[in-house]
Design an enzyme around this catalytic site. Structure first.
Site, PDB file in Angstrom:
ATOM      1  N   LYS A  65       0.735  -1.136  -0.037  1.00 29.25           N
ATOM      2  CA  LYS A  65       0.050  -0.081   0.085  1.00 29.25           C
ATOM      3  C   LYS A  65       0.883   1.275   0.015  1.00 29.25           C
ATOM      4  O   LYS A  65       1.443   1.639   1.025  1.00 29.25           O
ATOM      5  CB  LYS A  65      -0.917  -0.072   1.144  1.00 29.25           C
ATOM      6  CG  LYS A  65      -1.872   1.002   1.536  1.00 29.25           C
ATOM      7  CD  LYS A  65      -3.021   0.946   0.453  1.00 29.25           C
ATOM      8  CE  LYS A  65      -3.810   1.886   0.287  1.00 29.25           C
ATOM      9  NZ  LYS A  65      -5.239   1.799  -0.434  1.00 29.25           N
ATOM     10  N   PRO A 120     -18.857 -10.800  -4.150  1.00 27.87           N
ATOM     11  CA  PRO A 120     -20.218 -10.390  -3.502  1.00 27.87           C
ATOM     12  C   PRO A 120     -20.142  -9.214  -2.523  1.00 27.87           C
ATOM     13  O   PRO A 120     -19.281  -8.947  -1.899  1.00 27.87           O
ATOM     14  CB  PRO A 120     -20.372 -11.637  -2.668  1.00 27.87           C
ATOM     15  CG  PRO A 120     -19.534 -12.645  -3.397  1.00 27.87           C
ATOM     16  CD  PRO A 120     -18.347 -12.031  -3.759  1.00 27.87           C
TER      17      PRO A 120
END
Length: 238
Positions: A37, A200
């Site tokens: 990151k 999902p």
């Protein structure tokens, strides 16, 4: 593919959860994974960042942050306001290249979209990907408005000569509306790139064991999974 750069069409599109799904799928296949990151914003030193969340969901991965800034702003702005050194694209490329010597797969998760600025010289995640010669995966939202932001991102990737691997829908609901269902066909068309998965909605709240078990079924074979775009689109055909 030893380094994969993951960007979004904007903020809150499911980029971190998608990164975790890619990581979990690779770990399940026996690969060693690192998650980089470059710039974490809007998180205190004692709080968990995006890389930490990827590790929680995906399992045994190496994580590295290059910088953390307290305010939830673009990295360049957050660094300037905090009077802290900015992250440069070359810093990102060097860190990812080092991790790649020690891991089978390095995932570089950007902040927001492709052209969010890291520094006041205009350095972006696209510049880091170019230095690395790494493919870029784009995470897009499912609903109305996503076609425009996805096509703009795809055009910028190609304008910059970058390798565009495809698109993942970062949050697919149980009851998609008309626009979402139409977008299954339209997203790969406007991106001129394959649809490589659909994560999902709410997957980030799954128990880690359930997340790891499900992740390969959310991603296409190009990302190590078993998800099939044609079958998924057919299931939601109008």
């Amino acid at each position: 593919m030893s380094v994969l750069v993951i960007t979004g069409t904007g903020t809150e599109v499911g980029k971190t959860v998608t990164t975790a799904a890619v990581a979990a799928t690779a770990v399940a296949a026996g690969r060693s994974v690192a998650v980089l990151k470059p710039a974490q914003t809007g998180v205190r030193p004692d709080e968990r960042g995006d890389a930490d969340e990827v590790a929680r969901l995906a399992g045994t991965v190496t994580t590295l942050e290059l910088a953390r800034f307290p305010e939830p702003l673009a990295p360049a702005t957050a660094a300037r306001r905090a009077a802290m050194p900015a992250v440069r694209p070359r810093d990102v490329a060097e860190a990812a290249a080092k991790l790649a010597t020690e891991h089978d797969l390095v995932l570089v998760e950007g902040a927001g979209g492709l052209l969010v600025r890291f520094d006041d010289e205009g350095g972006t995640l696209a510049d880091a990907a170019r230095l690395l010669g790494a493919p870029v995966l784009v995470v897009a939202s499912a609903g109305l408005g996503t076609l425009n932001t996805t096509e703009l991102t795809a055009r910028e990737l190609r304008r910059g000569g970058l390798d565009f691997s495809g698109v993942v829908i970062g949050s697919w609901p149980d009851s998609p509306d008309l626009a979402m269902r139409c977008n299954l066909a339209d997203l790969p068309m406007v991106a001129d790139a394959p649809l490589l998965g659909a994560v999902p909605s709410g997957a980030g709240s799954y128990a880690p064991a359930d997340f790891r078990a499900g992740a390969p079924s959310w991603l296409a074979s190009g990302l190590g999974g078993s998800w099939a775009a044609d079958a998924f689109a057919s299931a939601w055909a109008l």
